[in-house]
Enzyme design. Sequence first.
Site, PDB file in Angstrom:
ATOM      1  N   LYS A 113      51.498  48.410  43.478  1.00 14.43           N
ATOM      2  CA  LYS A 113      50.662  48.904  44.531  1.00 14.43           C
ATOM      3  C   LYS A 113      51.402  49.398  45.852  1.00 14.43           C
ATOM      4  O   LYS A 113      50.904  50.378  46.474  1.00 14.43           O
ATOM      5  CB  LYS A 113      49.710  48.061  44.765  1.00 14.43           C
ATOM      6  N   LYS A 193      46.479  50.829  31.823  1.00 11.41           N
ATOM      7  CA  LYS A 193      45.394  49.999  31.777  1.00 11.41           C
ATOM      8  C   LYS A 193      44.293  50.831  32.531  1.00 11.41           C
ATOM      9  O   LYS A 193      44.412  51.548  33.455  1.00 11.41           O
ATOM     10  CB  LYS A 193      45.570  48.546  32.699  1.00 11.41           C
ATOM     11  N   LYS A 196      40.252  51.970  38.229  1.00 11.32           N
ATOM     12  CA  LYS A 196      39.589  53.053  39.112  1.00 11.32           C
ATOM     13  C   LYS A 196      40.547  53.935  39.850  1.00 11.32           C
ATOM     14  O   LYS A 196      40.281  54.976  39.689  1.00 11.32           O
ATOM     15  CB  LYS A 196      38.599  52.000  39.895  1.00 11.32           C
TER      16      LYS A 196
HETATM   17  P1  TYM Z   1      40.073  43.489  39.885  1.00 13.05           P
HETATM   18  O1  TYM Z   1      38.823  43.599  40.844  1.00 13.05           O
HETATM   19  O2  TYM Z   1      41.274  44.452  39.790  1.00 13.05           O
HETATM   20  O3  TYM Z   1      39.397  43.303  38.350  1.00 13.05           O
HETATM   21  C1  TYM Z   1      38.376  42.500  38.181  1.00 13.05           C
HETATM   22  C2  TYM Z   1      38.752  41.647  36.897  1.00 13.05           C
HETATM   23  O4  TYM Z   1      38.478  42.675  35.574  1.00 13.05           O
HETATM   24  C3  TYM Z   1      39.836  42.639  35.200  1.00 13.05           C
HETATM   25  N1  TYM Z   1      40.390  43.690  34.707  1.00 13.05           N
HETATM   26  C4  TYM Z   1      40.646  44.240  33.392  1.00 13.05           C
HETATM   27  N2  TYM Z   1      40.792  43.457  32.168  1.00 13.05           N
HETATM   28  C5  TYM Z   1      40.862  43.945  31.103  1.00 13.05           C
HETATM   29  N3  TYM Z   1      41.417  45.321  31.160  1.00 13.05           N
HETATM   30  C6  TYM Z   1      41.520  46.113  32.054  1.00 13.05           C
HETATM   31  N4  TYM Z   1      41.645  47.300  32.170  1.00 13.05           N
HETATM   32  C7  TYM Z   1      40.918  45.501  33.212  1.00 13.05           C
HETATM   33  N5  TYM Z   1      40.846  46.005  34.599  1.00 13.05           N
HETATM   34  C8  TYM Z   1      40.466  45.003  35.462  1.00 13.05           C
HETATM   35  C9  TYM Z   1      40.963  41.888  35.929  1.00 13.05           C
HETATM   36  O5  TYM Z   1      41.930  41.036  35.421  1.00 13.05           O
HETATM   37  C10 TYM Z   1      39.908  40.895  36.640  1.00 13.05           C
HETATM   38  O6  TYM Z   1      39.829  39.625  36.064  1.00 13.05           O
HETATM   39  N6  TYM Z   1      42.782  39.804  42.277  1.00 13.05           N
HETATM   40  C11 TYM Z   1      41.257  40.192  41.573  1.00 13.05           C
HETATM   41  C12 TYM Z   1      40.274  39.587  42.041  1.00 13.05           C
HETATM   42  C13 TYM Z   1      40.217  38.255  42.475  1.00 13.05           C
HETATM   43  C14 TYM Z   1      40.223  36.992  41.830  1.00 13.05           C
HETATM   44  C15 TYM Z   1      40.295  36.012  42.498  1.00 13.05           C
HETATM   45  C16 TYM Z   1      40.154  36.837  40.218  1.00 13.05           C
HETATM   46  C17 TYM Z   1      40.477  37.828  44.038  1.00 13.05           C
HETATM   47  N7  TYM Z   1      40.545  36.729  43.863  1.00 13.05           N
HETATM   48  C18 TYM Z   1      40.313  34.715  42.312  1.00 13.05           C
HETATM   49  C19 TYM Z   1      40.271  35.583  39.925  1.00 13.05           C
HETATM   50  C20 TYM Z   1      40.152  34.652  40.725  1.00 13.05           C
HETATM   51  C21 TYM Z   1      41.228  41.647  41.207  1.00 13.05           C
HETATM   52  O7  TYM Z   1      41.763  42.439  41.949  1.00 13.05           O
HETATM   53  O8  TYM Z   1      40.741  41.993  40.049  1.00 13.05           O
END
Ligand code: TYM
Length: 325
Positions: A113, A193, A196
């Site tokens: 990022k 992957k 968005k």
């Molecule tokens: P975020 O918002 O990017 O994504 C949310 C969840 O979706 C999963 N994910 C995917 N899984 C499979 N294939 C993909 N292409 C894909 N894109 C996204 C992510 O792995 C995630 O599980 N940092 C985290 C949010 C967060 C969080 C936490 C998660 C903040 N605090 C505590 C767990 C525990 C995030 O940005 O996810």
Amino acid sequence: MPIKTIITGLQPSGDLHIGNYVGALQQILEFQSKFDCFLFVADLHAMTVPYEAKVLRQRVRDVVRMFLAVGVNPEKCLIFVQSQVPQHAELAWILGTQLPIAELERMTQYKEKSDQKKAVSVGLFNYPVLMAADILLYQVDAVPVGQDQVQHVELSRTLARKFNNQFGNTFKLPEVLLKKEGARILGTDGKSKMSKSLGNTIGLLDSPEDVRKKVRKAVVHPPRPESFEGKRPITIFEWHDQQFASASTRTLSQQCHVENRNCEAYKELVAKNISGLLAPIQKKYQDIVNRGDDWLLRYLNASAEVARARAERTMEMVRARAGLR
Ligand code: TYM
């Protein structure tokens, strides 16, 4: 150790997509009846990249609506908004004081990022520490996420261990819960992957026409990625074939994948099945939108209170052990 409690969070960064659904939400749907469950909107994390206040406020609500629309049951899984529980930020500060900078510099997502950005915020750098706080506050056993978040969950274990060694046993060490297949869904470009920010998603609110257009353009046979850590990335087609396994799916899929023929008909089927999966979610989403914001905000205020009480139990211990009381 048997799993009793789980937590996961999703950022309110635009419409959720199939990657989020498969990597994280489907796991919540599977586990919500079995385990004590927390699901939150990570709005503080969403502030680590440039954003507009008005848009963020709206997206937080939209994501909560989407949680409900996909079938998260608020009676079984507490849905709340991260920023309504100030203990997250407080614990993140305390944990950050225990972590060498080098540990954060090697975080893959931070490197990706911040790559080629002129100005990177302190918030983006500290992002994984806040995520550790999210997890450790609730003394959970496991964290269902997609592959891209595994390194962050592991860091939360490191931080828990550090704090426990320094100040006495305080935090549970959480496990990662990954889908066997689907922990990393590739975008329609077949390269990276689904994300968005890369514009390669199929959104949970996409119309059948949009889904059809995106699937028709999607790469069926992407070159195999040379290396990857953890679970093998799969295309939306591979995911589709597991999700909608049937004799006719198998035949068409084989013809397209192996014999390189009938790919158009196969893609039509994939698009139809995906839209079929999304239709009831979109209908429910619309029903929830039609109910307005008042009840939603009331629900979120009440659930934040429950979350705060739970988080405060841990924080009382943390403050006392760390010499703050
Ligand atoms: P975020 O918002 O990017 O994504 C949310 C969840 O979706 C999963 N994910 C995917 N899984 C499979 N294939 C993909 N292409 C894909 N894109 C996204 C992510 O792995 C995630 O599980 N940092 C985290 C949010 C967060 C969080 C936490 C998660 C903040 N605090 C505590 C767990 C525990 C995030 O940005 O996810």
